[in-house]
Design a protein around this motif. Structure first.
Motif, PDB file in Angstrom:
ATOM      1  N   TRP A   1      33.900  35.840  41.525  1.00  0.00           N
ATOM      2  CA  TRP A   1      34.071  35.562  40.095  1.00  0.00           C
ATOM      3  C   TRP A   1      33.597  36.746  39.258  1.00  0.00           C
ATOM      4  CZ3 TRP A   1      30.023  34.696  36.488  1.00  0.00           C
ATOM      5  CH2 TRP A   1      30.459  34.270  35.231  1.00  0.00           C
TER       6      TRP A   1
ATOM      7  N   SER B   1      36.046  39.715  39.709  1.00  0.00           N
ATOM      8  CA  SER B   1      37.310  39.499  39.008  1.00  0.00           C
ATOM      9  C   SER B   1      37.110  39.580  37.494  1.00  0.00           C
ATOM     10  CB  SER B   1      37.911  38.155  39.385  1.00  0.00           C
ATOM     11  OG  SER B   1      37.112  37.095  38.908  1.00  0.00           O
ATOM     12  N   GLY B   2      35.950  39.202  37.004  1.00  0.00           N
ATOM     13  CA  GLY B   2      35.662  39.327  35.575  1.00  0.00           C
ATOM     14  C   GLY B   2      35.499  40.763  35.149  1.00  0.00           C
TER      15      GLY B   2
ATOM     16  N   MET C   1      36.796  43.412  36.668  1.00  0.00           N
ATOM     17  CA  MET C   1      38.035  44.166  36.840  1.00  0.00           C
ATOM     18  C   MET C   1      39.226  43.540  36.116  1.00  0.00           C
ATOM     19  SD  MET C   1      37.876  45.159  40.807  1.00  0.00           S
ATOM     20  CE  MET C   1      36.390  45.634  41.611  1.00  0.00           C
ATOM     21  N   HIS C   2      38.995  42.437  35.438  1.00  0.00           N
ATOM     22  CA  HIS C   2      40.052  41.730  34.710  1.00  0.00           C
ATOM     23  C   HIS C   2      41.254  41.427  35.602  1.00  0.00           C
ATOM     24  CE1 HIS C   2      37.789  42.395  31.070  1.00  0.00           C
ATOM     25  NE2 HIS C   2      37.753  43.684  31.322  1.00  0.00           N
TER      26      HIS C   2
ATOM     27  N   PRO D   1      44.069  39.234  37.619  1.00  0.00           N
ATOM     28  CA  PRO D   1      44.843  38.034  37.296  1.00  0.00           C
ATOM     29  C   PRO D   1      44.394  36.859  38.157  1.00  0.00           C
ATOM     30  CG  PRO D   1      46.185  39.595  38.525  1.00  0.00           C
ATOM     31  CD  PRO D   1      44.880  40.273  38.222  1.00  0.00           C
TER      32      PRO D   1
ATOM     33  N   THR E   1      42.169  36.692  41.694  1.00  0.00           N
ATOM     34  CA  THR E   1      40.859  36.035  41.716  1.00  0.00           C
ATOM     35  C   THR E   1      40.813  34.964  42.799  1.00  0.00           C
ATOM     36  OG1 THR E   1      40.594  36.428  39.349  1.00  0.00           O
ATOM     37  CG2 THR E   1      39.196  34.739  40.339  1.00  0.00           C
TER      38      THR E   1
END
Length: 98
Positions: free
Chosen positions: A48, A51-52, A54-55, A57, A61
């Motif tokens: 989480w 993924s936050g 690196m933005h 999709p 994620t």
């Protein structure tokens, strides 16, 4: 007339599961549950956070969380095997006087 089968079974025999006591089995289950839940939640939190940062999709994620979950499950199985082996070694060790 006594039943020879019941007379030969002792309380110690009933408490043993595959040569290991009931408390040893419970401790293996407790350790495996604790470590498994910690590794699973740590892996999902790591996915989480990555993924936050690196933005990523949603599908990426989900993929990263899936990989983290599989790795956590494999680590949990390994910990369970190691705990069971340790309990078997302790059960086979000769008893010492306190």
């Amino acid at each position: 007339m006594t039943n020879d089968l019941n007379a030969s079974v002792t309380r110690r025999d009933i408490q043993n599961v595959a040569g290991v006591g009931v408390y040893a089995v419970l401790s293996v289950l407790a350790v495996t549950t604790l470590v498994g839940s910690e590794t699973l939640f740590t892996g999902i939190a790591l996915a989480w956070a990555l993924s936050g940062m690196m933005h990523l999709p949603f599908w990426a994620t989900t993929f990263v969380e899936g990989v983290a979950a599989v790795l956590a499950i494999l680590a949990t199985v390994k910990i369970g095997h190691m705990a069971w082996r340790a309990e078997r070694i302790l059960a086979s060790a000769p008893a010492t006087a306190d």
